[in-house]
Motif scaffolding. Structure first.
Motif, PDB file in Angstrom:
ATOM      1  N   GLN A   1       0.800  -1.223   0.000  1.00 36.09           N
ATOM      2  CA  GLN A   1       0.000   0.000   0.000  1.00 36.09           C
ATOM      3  C   GLN A   1       0.836   1.278   0.000  1.00 36.09           C
ATOM      4  OE1 GLN A   1      -2.252  -0.774   3.540  1.00 36.09           O
ATOM      5  NE2 GLN A   1      -3.727  -2.105   2.516  1.00 36.09           N
ATOM      6  N   THR A   2       2.025   1.217   0.607  1.00 34.60           N
ATOM      7  CA  THR A   2       2.821   2.426   0.770  1.00 34.60           C
ATOM      8  C   THR A   2       4.011   2.482  -0.184  1.00 34.60           C
ATOM      9  OG1 THR A   2       2.227   2.410   3.115  1.00 34.60           O
ATOM     10  CG2 THR A   2       4.049   3.851   2.478  1.00 34.60           C
ATOM     11  N   HIS A   3       4.581   1.340  -0.522  1.00 35.07           N
ATOM     12  CA  HIS A   3       5.803   1.326  -1.330  1.00 35.07           C
ATOM     13  C   HIS A   3       5.651   0.601  -2.665  1.00 35.07           C
ATOM     14  CE1 HIS A   3       8.482   3.103   1.714  1.00 35.07           C
ATOM     15  NE2 HIS A   3       7.715   2.488   2.592  1.00 35.07           N
ATOM     16  N   GLY A   4       4.455   0.171  -3.002  1.00 33.15           N
ATOM     17  CA  GLY A   4       4.217  -0.404  -4.317  1.00 33.15           C
ATOM     18  C   GLY A   4       4.819  -1.780  -4.541  1.00 33.15           C
ATOM     19  N   PHE A   5       4.979  -2.569  -3.481  1.00 27.42           N
ATOM     20  CA  PHE A   5       5.495  -3.925  -3.672  1.00 27.42           C
ATOM     21  C   PHE A   5       4.471  -4.763  -4.423  1.00 27.42           C
ATOM     22  CE2 PHE A   5       8.979  -2.679  -1.290  1.00 27.42           C
ATOM     23  CZ  PHE A   5       9.898  -3.716  -1.122  1.00 27.42           C
ATOM     24  N   THR A   6       4.967  -5.682  -5.225  1.00 30.68           N
ATOM     25  CA  THR A   6       4.099  -6.438  -6.130  1.00 30.68           C
ATOM     26  C   THR A   6       3.981  -7.914  -5.782  1.00 30.68           C
ATOM     27  OG1 THR A   6       5.944  -6.962  -7.630  1.00 30.68           O
ATOM     28  CG2 THR A   6       4.741  -4.903  -8.030  1.00 30.68           C
ATOM     29  N   THR A   7       4.843  -8.413  -4.903  1.00 35.23           N
ATOM     30  CA  THR A   7       4.956  -9.865  -4.758  1.00 35.23           C
ATOM     31  C   THR A   7       5.418 -10.240  -3.363  1.00 35.23           C
ATOM     32  OG1 THR A   7       5.585 -10.049  -7.082  1.00 35.23           O
ATOM     33  CG2 THR A   7       6.077 -11.930  -5.700  1.00 35.23           C
ATOM     34  N   ILE A   8       4.951 -11.411  -2.902  1.00 31.81           N
ATOM     35  CA  ILE A   8       5.533 -12.052  -1.728  1.00 31.81           C
ATOM     36  C   ILE A   8       5.978 -13.449  -2.132  1.00 31.81           C
ATOM     37  CG2 ILE A   8       3.316 -12.932  -0.850  1.00 31.81           C
ATOM     38  CD1 ILE A   8       4.466 -12.416   2.004  1.00 31.81           C
ATOM     39  N   ALA A   9       7.177 -13.828  -1.717  1.00 28.96           N
ATOM     40  CA  ALA A   9       7.737 -15.147  -2.028  1.00 28.96           C
ATOM     41  C   ALA A   9       8.104 -15.821  -0.717  1.00 28.96           C
ATOM     42  CB  ALA A   9       8.968 -15.006  -2.927  1.00 28.96           C
TER      43      ALA A   9
ATOM     44  N   VAL B   1      -1.214  -8.298  -6.991  1.00 30.34           N
ATOM     45  CA  VAL B   1      -0.019  -8.846  -6.346  1.00 30.34           C
ATOM     46  C   VAL B   1       0.013 -10.346  -6.558  1.00 30.34           C
ATOM     47  CG1 VAL B   1       0.167  -7.030  -4.614  1.00 30.34           C
ATOM     48  CG2 VAL B   1      -1.258  -9.034  -4.138  1.00 30.34           C
ATOM     49  N   ARG B   2       1.193 -10.917  -6.434  1.00 30.90           N
ATOM     50  CA  ARG B   2       1.379 -12.341  -6.723  1.00 30.90           C
ATOM     51  C   ARG B   2       2.086 -13.056  -5.583  1.00 30.90           C
ATOM     52  NH1 ARG B   2       0.850  -9.457 -10.903  1.00 30.90           N
ATOM     53  NH2 ARG B   2       2.806  -8.366 -10.491  1.00 30.90           N
ATOM     54  N   PHE B   3       1.956 -14.377  -5.598  1.00 25.54           N
ATOM     55  CA  PHE B   3       2.518 -15.247  -4.569  1.00 25.54           C
ATOM     56  C   PHE B   3       3.412 -16.289  -5.249  1.00 25.54           C
ATOM     57  CE2 PHE B   3       2.795 -18.905  -1.861  1.00 25.54           C
ATOM     58  CZ  PHE B   3       2.668 -18.459  -0.558  1.00 25.54           C
ATOM     59  N   TYR B   4       4.605 -16.515  -4.674  1.00 26.98           N
ATOM     60  CA  TYR B   4       5.522 -17.522  -5.206  1.00 26.98           C
ATOM     61  C   TYR B   4       6.091 -18.370  -4.068  1.00 26.98           C
ATOM     62  CZ  TYR B   4       5.792 -14.788  -9.578  1.00 26.98           C
ATOM     63  OH  TYR B   4       5.507 -14.123 -10.736  1.00 26.98           O
ATOM     64  N   GLY B   5       6.416 -19.599  -4.377  1.00 22.99           N
ATOM     65  CA  GLY B   5       7.218 -20.442  -3.502  1.00 22.99           C
ATOM     66  C   GLY B   5       8.625 -20.516  -4.061  1.00 22.99           C
ATOM     67  N   ILE B   6       9.633 -20.593  -3.189  1.00 22.88           N
ATOM     68  CA  ILE B   6      11.029 -20.556  -3.662  1.00 22.88           C
ATOM     69  C   ILE B   6      11.792 -21.835  -3.329  1.00 22.88           C
ATOM     70  CG2 ILE B   6      11.157 -18.047  -3.579  1.00 22.88           C
ATOM     71  CD1 ILE B   6      12.655 -18.312  -0.910  1.00 22.88           C
ATOM     72  N   GLU B   7      11.109 -22.839  -2.767  1.00 20.69           N
ATOM     73  CA  GLU B   7      11.782 -24.083  -2.395  1.00 20.69           C
ATOM     74  C   GLU B   7      11.724 -25.098  -3.527  1.00 20.69           C
ATOM     75  OE1 GLU B   7      13.567 -25.567  -0.260  1.00 20.69           O
ATOM     76  OE2 GLU B   7      13.271 -24.805   1.763  1.00 20.69           O
TER      77      GLU B   7
ATOM     78  N   TRP C   1      14.661 -15.349 -10.253  1.00 26.27           N
ATOM     79  CA  TRP C   1      13.684 -15.657 -11.303  1.00 26.27           C
ATOM     80  C   TRP C   1      12.372 -14.915 -11.045  1.00 26.27           C
ATOM     81  CZ3 TRP C   1       8.900 -18.147 -10.997  1.00 26.27           C
ATOM     82  CH2 TRP C   1       8.313 -18.494 -12.226  1.00 26.27           C
ATOM     83  N   VAL C   2      11.935 -14.883  -9.785  1.00 25.34           N
ATOM     84  CA  VAL C   2      10.712 -14.160  -9.439  1.00 25.34           C
ATOM     85  C   VAL C   2      10.835 -12.692  -9.831  1.00 25.34           C
ATOM     86  CG1 VAL C   2       9.321 -13.317  -7.506  1.00 25.34           C
ATOM     87  CG2 VAL C   2       9.989 -15.718  -7.596  1.00 25.34           C
ATOM     88  N   LEU C   3      11.959 -12.078  -9.530  1.00 24.11           N
ATOM     89  CA  LEU C   3      12.165 -10.676  -9.898  1.00 24.11           C
ATOM     90  C   LEU C   3      12.139 -10.499 -11.417  1.00 24.11           C
ATOM     91  CD1 LEU C   3      14.805  -9.534  -7.285  1.00 24.11           C
ATOM     92  CD2 LEU C   3      12.630  -8.384  -7.751  1.00 24.11           C
ATOM     93  N   ASP C   4      12.699 -11.442 -12.135  1.00 26.01           N
ATOM     94  CA  ASP C   4      12.650 -11.382 -13.602  1.00 26.01           C
ATOM     95  C   ASP C   4      11.206 -11.440 -14.096  1.00 26.01           C
ATOM     96  OD1 ASP C   4      15.381 -11.170 -13.889  1.00 26.01           O
ATOM     97  OD2 ASP C   4      15.696 -13.314 -14.231  1.00 26.01           O
ATOM     98  N   GLN C   5      10.401 -12.326 -13.488  1.00 24.37           N
ATOM     99  CA  GLN C   5       9.004 -12.448 -13.900  1.00 24.37           C
ATOM    100  C   GLN C   5       8.224 -11.174 -13.618  1.00 24.37           C
ATOM    101  OE1 GLN C   5       8.168 -15.492 -15.559  1.00 24.37           O
ATOM    102  NE2 GLN C   5      10.387 -15.446 -15.287  1.00 24.37           N
ATOM    103  N   GLU C   6       8.593 -10.481 -12.545  1.00 23.80           N
ATOM    104  CA  GLU C   6       7.867  -9.283 -12.139  1.00 23.80           C
ATOM    105  C   GLU C   6       8.191  -8.075 -13.009  1.00 23.80           C
ATOM    106  OE1 GLU C   6       5.346  -8.980  -9.560  1.00 23.80           O
ATOM    107  OE2 GLU C   6       5.457 -11.024 -10.321  1.00 23.80           O
ATOM    108  N   GLY C   7       9.312  -8.097 -13.684  1.00 25.89           N
ATOM    109  CA  GLY C   7       9.638  -7.015 -14.592  1.00 25.89           C
ATOM    110  C   GLY C   7      10.141  -5.767 -13.892  1.00 25.89           C
ATOM    111  N   ALA C   8      10.123  -4.659 -14.610  1.00 25.09           N
ATOM    112  CA  ALA C   8      10.744  -3.424 -14.142  1.00 25.09           C
ATOM    113  C   ALA C   8      10.093  -2.888 -12.870  1.00 25.09           C
ATOM    114  CB  ALA C   8      10.686  -2.364 -15.237  1.00 25.09           C
ATOM    115  N   ARG C   9       8.775  -3.036 -12.725  1.00 23.41           N
ATOM    116  CA  ARG C   9       8.098  -2.497 -11.546  1.00 23.41           C
ATOM    117  C   ARG C   9       8.061  -3.480 -10.386  1.00 23.41           C
ATOM    118  NH1 ARG C   9       2.617  -4.372 -11.138  1.00 23.41           N
ATOM    119  NH2 ARG C   9       2.235  -2.774  -9.557  1.00 23.41           N
ATOM    120  N   GLY C  10       8.626  -4.649 -10.565  1.00 25.28           N
ATOM    121  CA  GLY C  10       8.552  -5.681  -9.538  1.00 25.28           C
ATOM    122  C   GLY C  10       9.345  -5.337  -8.284  1.00 25.28           C
ATOM    123  N   ARG C  11       8.717  -5.551  -7.129  1.00 22.65           N
ATOM    124  CA  ARG C  11       9.362  -5.387  -5.821  1.00 22.65           C
ATOM    125  C   ARG C  11       8.862  -6.529  -4.950  1.00 22.65           C
ATOM    126  NH1 ARG C  11       9.075   0.684  -3.710  1.00 22.65           N
ATOM    127  NH2 ARG C  11      10.961  -0.008  -2.633  1.00 22.65           N
ATOM    128  N   VAL C  12       9.782  -7.236  -4.324  1.00 22.37           N
ATOM    129  CA  VAL C  12       9.458  -8.533  -3.723  1.00 22.37           C
ATOM    130  C   VAL C  12       9.813  -8.567  -2.245  1.00 22.37           C
ATOM    131  CG1 VAL C  12       9.871 -11.031  -3.838  1.00 22.37           C
ATOM    132  CG2 VAL C  12       9.857  -9.662  -5.949  1.00 22.37           C
TER     133      VAL C  12
END
Length: 475
Positions: A123-131, A192-198, A338-349
């Motif tokens: 809401q405050t910093h424009g993050f797009t994803t949680i992994a 916003v999107r959700f990823y697993g990293i394991e 890889w998650v950051l690559d998928q999120e593109g230029a505006r991606g923040r994780v």
């Protein structure tokens, strides 16, 4: 000066002893130490007398100076404001990546703090994803839910943190329900999107209760292959099925050397096939579907590498204290990139994991191996440097894992709130507090200070067991 001398100096010497011990550690050397031992002894004795006047030795030295700035986090419940999190603004401003690490899994306050922080960052910093530190393919199914597909049940909630399966935690349910509601409100462009990293991410495989998760990534890659090239899919299924069945039916150590070698060769060939057919298969499906399947193939290969090297997922072996634990964190770091690559230029994780994986300093030892390992946070720091921030979370009962005496636990228990935070950037201009944090031993071996491992830490005084999504009780 031996590193194990410094805690003793910390205990008897007060602020002056801390300063002298730190200077010795940073480069006086043994010669200078011997030359100045007489004057140092005098200074230490004087400091001891001063430090004990009006205060007991433990009171004077058991925790940092009261000048350490703290931030109470009193409104962790979902219905409350997230403005208490403004203390992270200076840490995360402009950062692509924030790592949040909990000292122990299954703590209710840690999960609630994660939820509130993610909401604030979105809401405050424009993050797009949680992994999260959960199985990659499990994370993909959760992401389908938060973006409007699938229905919610306990099985899906358990996949938010596959280590806890088959248990499902209420805070995890709240996280993905908030994400789904947010996405319905803002639309696809700001979803916003959700990823697993394991690469695996399921403790039931380690204890032998359920070995099926070991083939999950390979099965997902093969399922995609059946869709884009049914003939090749059938041939690859015939090649892989006996090997995957063996992986489920017995411990990896009990699989024949011939089958282990066949598995390694087959997974290497499968990854190469995906790489050769990238353009063709992307055209037959979509960029997202190809990337998901290819990443599953890579995770299956990484798991095989971990098992072959007697790594994390090979399981505990009391007779072998030289296990190679590096592959698990290397794979998680690669998945985050890889998650950051998928999120593109505006991606923040925001990445949520155990603190031991999130730190930017090496673990020189671990309960599973005397070799320690190179954490995910350290590997990501090599790439992102000042474009990432690390926030730890430590419960009082686990303070001994991070500090070799009771100083850190005393500091946590003296806190004015049950959950509170320290932003290490705010120690500037506060020499007493800064000196304590910078010279405190951490990770049980006096190799690194907590300020080197993270940019801020959230402390929990009285940790509570995570509440069940089914019963509402701690489990």
């Amino acid at each position: 000066m031996p590193s194990n001398t410094r805690p003793a100096l910390n205990t008897i010497a007060g602020p002056l002893g801390l300063k002298l011990a730190n200077e010795c550690r940073k480069g006086w050397g043994q010669l200078i130490w011997r030359q100045r031992r007489t004057s140092l002894a005098f200074l230490l004795a004087t400091s001891l007398l001063v430090g004990m006047s009006g205060l007991s030795q433990a009171q004077a030295l058991s925790h940092p100076s009261p000048s350490t700035p703290t931030h109470a986090l009193t409104t962790l419940a979902a219905s409350h404001s997230t403005q208490e999190w403004a203390f992270v603004d200076t840490l995360v401003a402009g950062k692509k990546l924030v790592l949040l690490g909990e000292s122990g899994h299954g703590v209710q306050q840690s999960l609630e703090a994660r939820n509130r922080l993610f909401e604030y960052l979105v809401q405050t910093h424009g993050f797009t994803t949680i992994a999260l530190e959960t199985g990659f393919e499990d994370g993909m199914e959760v992401n389908e839910y938060v973006n409007g597909a699938r229905s919610l049940d306990d099985t899906l909630v358990a996949k938010v943190f596959s280590f806890s399966a088959p248990r499902s935690w209420d805070a995890n349910r709240q996280l993905i329900e908030w994400m789904r509601q947010h996405n319905a409100r803002v639309g696809p462009a700001k979803a916003v999107r959700f990823y697993g990293i394991e690469m695996l991410g399921n403790a039931r495989y380690l204890n032998g209760a359920d070995r099926s998760p070991a083939r999950r990534s390979a099965d997902a890659a093969l399922a995609y292959l059946h869709q884009v090239d049914p003939g090749a899919g059938k041939a690859w299924q015939q090649r892989m099925e006996p090997l995957l069945a063996a992986l489920v039916q017995q411990r990896y150590a009990d699989i024949s050397s011939v089958d282990r070698e066949s598995m390694t060769l087959a997974l290497a060939d499968l990854v190469k096939l995906f790489e050769r057919q990238k353009n063709a298969w992307t055209g037959l499906s979509s960029f997202q579907r190809f990337q998901r399947a290819y990443r599953n193939a890579l995770n299956a290969r990484n798991l095989d590498t971990d098992l072959r090297s007697n790594g994390w997922w090979a399981g505990a072996d009391p007779g072998n204290r030289q296990r190679n634990l590096d592959m698990r964190d290397a794979s998680m770091a690669d998945n985050v990139k890889w998650v950051l690559d998928q999120e593109g230029a505006r991606g923040r994780v925001l990445v949520f994991s155990a603190f031991k994986h999130a730190v930017r300093v090496p673990r020189t030892s671990h309960r599973a191996s005397d070799r320690g390992f190179i954490p995910m946070g350290q590997q990501l720091h090599t790439t992102f440097k000042h474009n990432m921030a690390i926030i730890g979370m430590i419960a009082a009962r686990e303070a001994r894992e991070f500090y070799t005496d009771d100083g850190l636990a005393a500091f946590i228990n003296a806190g004015s709130a049950d959950v509170f935070a320290v932003n290490f950037r705010e120690l500037a201009g506060k020499p007493d507090a800064s000196n304590w944090w910078q010279t405190s031993c951490t990770f049980g071996d006096c190799q690194q200070a907590l300020t080197s491992a993270a940019d801020a830490v959230i402390f929990v005084k009285t940790p509570q067991a995570a509440l069940s999504a089914t019963t509402g009780r701690g489990n």
